[in-house]
Design an enzyme around this catalytic site. Structure first.
Site, mmCIF file in Angstrom:
data_model
loop_
_atom_site.group_PDB
_atom_site.id
_atom_site.type_symbol
_atom_site.label_atom_id
_atom_site.label_comp_id
_atom_site.label_asym_id
_atom_site.label_seq_id
_atom_site.Cartn_x
_atom_site.Cartn_y
_atom_site.Cartn_z
ATOM 1 N N ASP A 128 -10.881 24.964 -0.060
ATOM 2 C CA ASP A 128 -9.518 25.353 -0.402
ATOM 3 C C ASP A 128 -8.595 24.224 0.038
ATOM 4 O O ASP A 128 -9.067 23.206 0.564
ATOM 5 C CB ASP A 128 -9.132 26.692 0.271
ATOM 6 C CG ASP A 128 -8.200 27.514 -0.623
ATOM 7 O OD1 ASP A 128 -7.130 27.005 -0.983
ATOM 8 O OD2 ASP A 128 -8.560 28.659 -0.965
ATOM 9 N N HIS A 181 -6.107 24.935 -5.825
ATOM 10 C CA HIS A 181 -6.569 25.050 -4.434
ATOM 11 C C HIS A 181 -7.476 23.874 -4.056
ATOM 12 O O HIS A 181 -8.531 24.054 -3.436
ATOM 13 C CB HIS A 181 -7.301 26.373 -4.208
ATOM 14 C CG HIS A 181 -6.369 27.559 -4.139
ATOM 15 N ND1 HIS A 181 -5.456 27.726 -3.120
ATOM 16 C CD2 HIS A 181 -6.198 28.630 -4.959
ATOM 17 C CE1 HIS A 181 -4.775 28.858 -3.315
ATOM 18 N NE2 HIS A 181 -5.197 29.420 -4.431
ATOM 19 N N GLU A 238 -4.814 30.718 -9.314
ATOM 20 C CA GLU A 238 -3.571 30.134 -8.823
ATOM 21 C C GLU A 238 -3.494 28.621 -9.053
ATOM 22 O O GLU A 238 -3.333 27.850 -8.113
ATOM 23 C CB GLU A 238 -3.409 30.442 -7.327
ATOM 24 C CG GLU A 238 -3.321 31.935 -7.077
ATOM 25 C CD GLU A 238 -3.139 32.314 -5.611
ATOM 26 O OE1 GLU A 238 -2.388 33.252 -5.349
ATOM 27 O OE2 GLU A 238 -3.747 31.672 -4.727
HETATM 28 C C1 TNX Z 1 -4.596 34.978 -3.135
HETATM 29 S S1 TNX Z 1 -7.226 36.053 -4.162
HETATM 30 C C2 TNX Z 1 -5.577 33.992 -3.155
HETATM 31 C C3 TNX Z 1 -5.998 33.365 -1.902
HETATM 32 C C4 TNX Z 1 -5.201 33.852 -0.731
HETATM 33 C C5 TNX Z 1 -5.028 35.356 -0.839
HETATM 34 C C6 TNX Z 1 -4.335 35.991 0.313
HETATM 35 C C7 TNX Z 1 -7.188 34.655 -4.741
HETATM 36 C C8 TNX Z 1 -8.102 34.420 -5.829
HETATM 37 N N1 TNX Z 1 -6.312 33.733 -4.279
HETATM 38 O O1 TNX Z 1 -5.918 31.963 -2.033
HETATM 39 O O2 TNX Z 1 -5.856 33.531 0.440
HETATM 40 O O3 TNX Z 1 -4.280 35.641 -2.012
HETATM 41 O O4 TNX Z 1 -4.379 37.390 0.256
#
Ligand code: TNX
Length: 762
Positions: A192, A265, A328
């Site tokens: 990440d 990420h 994301e």
């Molecule tokens: C969203 S769940 C994210 C993570 C974060 C998390 C915190 C997901 C696929 N992505 O990068 O750690 O929320 O709840």
């Protein structure tokens, strides 16, 4: 009566009752709940001499019998004894992971079709043995016949080792815990923005640079100004450690799914290999939490890099799935990059979503050429799914529904039920969490098959998974606290027969399990006695207060004047009607001992309690059902958190437009409203509020407004008092959303959120 006789009677009574109670029944112990338990007569006595018999030539089963022997901490050869544990493989047994456990005074027979099934039977046996353990030399297990098989083939738990890094020994403990509760997938989130955690021999800078960050954010990411600890942090698993962990998992019938995040990420990688970005850099491994705009650029170099990385990953993990993230991924850099735009043109891609989809499809083709299957977060649906991708639905369940309808396999992991980084209790002593509220009973209530799906489509729902993101979970004891109890609830969601699910019963079985782990020094959360308090405005103007704890046991005692309750404080028996303001404090007592922190609820009585409220603009989804009550129930939200049951949120462009009908005309003095203000969370207090009033329903009669400007609050909560010395029955309140988030603030350019808790009318 003669004193000695009395003592003798008492003594024999206690012997008799102990004897009559015997070891705990399987139905009172096992998690996840087995498909069927028939209690028998008597009990099996397990001693260090108990012989364990296994079929010849079954190497797997040797490991199993060792597991059983490990229970005694000895490997001494079995003495001849009549009480045996027989493990049997029977290819005709009807379920591949199921088992049948038959326990009687003379022996235990454990039958299954596969070694995995036997393994699960042994897990049940070990749970029963630990519960019945009286001393180091004697264990009794109540006679029973247990038939058991899982509901879903995918029973997963995830762990993020990037935001915080956990030692190999802890990963093994985690796997043990998964095995105990019959999970069969471990989703290992290895990369990440904040750190790369797996050795890749071909790219040494992943170890030297990407695995380390300069420092780490302290406190919540929403807090401003941000504070850092100034200490370098990092680490990674060597390939030999990874192999050791993979083997450890295999011995427990757990498949590991490694996750290598792309295209988003990925800042940690860019810090090591900036040439994989769309802009020049330099980049640094992220030191705070969030979503970052620098992501992999869709260049040939990037694909070569990722394929080389994945080749090493594939060589380490025998399971069929490789998780590639996909979540994301902001498209800002791609929009600005001539290179990314050229890739779109050459490949006829309409927009950046299709470019992300192109990215994922290329990776899928590569994985497939190596005999692996791609798994990704639900964003991989955007711009079109790769042909054979399996989707993890995390932003609610819609992604899962869409993917299943398109004929793709799905693992359900919606935030509302499966995010174990959310709070699990509502008391001030809870460790800082990312936000949200996910008590264990809500995890337990989860049904992984969306009601929207046809039986045909729902076959694509492979199961569910609990996620443990570790931004705010820094060490093993924190993982234990946040994950384990809720993992046990989830085990029943994915393993047990849904028609037999019942939270009270589960909570009763959970208590001894938690007890056991606590005795082993494991920091499991026992929030079974924590009270939740809720309040409701009644049309009569009174306030109904309800208190309950998840386990439904113990005595709830309370005070109304702000004092902490004592063992002899008033006993709560049923919903209470309060006609006045009160400082409610309550907790649970068992045998006179307080077993939960004091829960509190300050109740402010006012003229609007129980009035009819209509909102002409809906609050954001999650607040829809809460809103009508929460705004007029006499209870304010917390001052330091906006994610409780009392704060009602309106998302961008939505205003608070409330019409309140108090039923009769009432002489008023003022109105008071409170707004949450936390720019770091995109939440802004409004700049102005307008109030109108009327004595009857006819619109023409409306008078006003009284306007009031709100200065940017210094505090997190802006309290606004509007003088209104009028006699009126109707009030109309208009609070415009603060609008666009100004430049330089988190979320700049997006719409602000508006949060309000109680509309107090005095
Ligand atoms: C969203 S769940 C994210 C993570 C974060 C998390 C915190 C997901 C696929 N992505 O990068 O750690 O929320 O709840």
């Amino acid at each position: 009566m003669n004193k000695h006789l009395l003592l003798l009677l008492l003594a024999s009574y206690s012997v008799l009752t102990t004897f009559a109670q015997g070891p705990a029944a399987a139905a009172d112990i096992l998690i996840p709940k087995p498909t069927k338990i028939e209690a028998g007569e008597g009990y099996f006595t397990w001693t260090p001499g108990t012989e364990i018999s296994i079929p010849k030539n079954a190497r797997d089963l040797v490991a199993h019998s060792q597991l059983l022997k490990a229970f005694w901490g000895t490997n001494t050869p079995p003495a001849a004894t009549s009480n045996r544990i027989n493990l049997k493989l029977d290819s005709k047994f009807p379920s591949s992971e199921g088992y049948r456990l038959s326990i009687s005074a003379s022996g235990i027979d454990l039958t299954a079709a596969t070694p995995a099934g036997l393994f699960y039977g042994i897990q049940s046996l070990l749970q029963l043995a630990t519960a019945g353990r009286e001393s180091n030399t004697l264990t009794k297990i109540a006679a029973a016949v247990i038939q058991d098989q899982p509901r879903f083939g995918y029973r997963g738990m995830h762990l993020d080792v990037s935001r915080h890094f956990f030692p190999v020994a802890f990963i093994k403990e985690y796997l043990d815990m998964l095995a105990t509760y019959k999970f069969n997938y471990f989703h290992w989130h290895l990369t990440d923005d904040q750190g790369w955690r797996i050795e890749i021999k071909r790219y040494p800078k992943l170890q030297q640079v990407a695995a380390w960050r300069e420092e780490t954010l302290q406190g919540h990411a929403r807090n401003q100004p941000a504070r850092y600890d100034g200490r370098a942090y990092g680490g990674f698993y060597t390939q030999s450690e990874v192999r050791e962990i993979v083997k450890y998992a295999q011995e427990r019938y757990i498949t590991i799914i490694p996750e290598i995040e792309m295209p988003g990420h990925s800042v940690a990688v860019l810090a090591a290999y900036p040439e994989l970005a769309c802009t020049d850099g330099p980049f640094k491994v992220a030191t705070k939490w969030g979503v970052f705009e620098d992501v992999f650029c869709p260049k040939e170099e990037t694909f070569t890099f990722l394929e080389n990385v994945l080749s090493e990953v594939i060589a380490l993990f025998p399971g069929k799935y490789i998780h590639i993230g996909g979540d994301e991924c902001p498209k800002t850099r791609w929009k600005e990059s001539s290179l990314a735009q050229a890739v779109m043109k050459t490949n006829n891609l309409a927009d950046e979503d299709e470019l992300q989809s192109y990215f994922i499809r290329r990776i899928e083709a590569f994985l497939q050429s190596k005999g692996k299957r791609l798994m990704g977060w639900d964003e991989i649906l955007e711009g079109g799914l790769a042909p054979n991708a399996t989707v993890m639905s995390w932003r609610g369940i819609q992604g899962g529904i869409d993917a299943a309808r398109q004929g793709h396999d799905v693992v359900m992991t919606p935030t509302q039920y499966c995010y174990f980084d959310y709070y699990q209790a509502d008391n001030a002593l809870e460790p800082l969490a990312i936000g949200g509220m996910l008590p264990i009973e809500k995890v337990y209530s989860y049904e992984p098959i969306p009601a929207e799906l046809t039986p045909q489509e729902s076959r694509h729902i492979l199961g569910a998974q609990g996620n443990v993101w570790t931004e705010y979970i820094a060490d093993p004891a924190d993982v234990q606290y946040m994950a384990y109890a809720r993992m046990m609830a989830l085990s029943e969601v994915v393993w047990s027969d849904p028609t037999q699910k019942e939270f009270r019963g589960f909570a009763q079985r959970l208590a001894p399990q938690l007890n056991h782990w606590q005795q082993q020094g494991i920091n499991v959360a026992n929030r079974l006695f924590d009270l939740s308090c809720s309040s409701r405005g009644l049309p009569s103007g009174g306030i109904e207060v309800t208190l309950k704890n998840p386990i439904g046991n113990g005595e709830i005692r309370y005070e109304l004047d702000g004092r902490d309750p004592k063992p002899n404080s008033p006993l709560y028996q049923e919903a209470m009607l309060l006609e006045e303001s009160a400082l409610l404090r309550a907790t649970t007592f068992v045998d006179g001992k307080q077993v939960a922190p004091v829960a509190w609820m300050d109740i402010y009585h006012h003229l609007g309690i129980g009035a009819k409220l209509s909102l002409s603009q809906a609050p954001a989804n999650r607040y829809l059902s809460l809103a009508p009550n929460a705004l007029l129930n006499g209870v304010r939200g917390r001052n330091n958190r906006f994610d409780d049951q009392e704060w009602i949120g309106f998302d961008q462009g939505h205003n608070l437009v409330a019409l309140i009908d108090m039923g009769t005309s009432k002489p008023l003095q003022y109105l008071q409203l409170r707004f949450f203000h936390q720019p770091g969370a995109w939440i802004y207090a409004p700049k102005q509020i307008e109030v109108y009033w009327a004595e009857d329903e006819a619109g023409q009669q409306i008078s006003g407004p009284v306007r009031m400007d709100i200065n940017s609050p210094l505090d997190q909560v802006a309290t606004v008092r509007v003088p209104l010395p009028k006699t009126t029955r109707f009030l109309r309140i208009l609070v415009p959303n603060a609008g666009q988030i100004p430049a330089g603030q988190p979320g700049a350019g997006n719409g602000a959120w508006l949060f309000v808790d109680e509309i107090e009318i005095h």
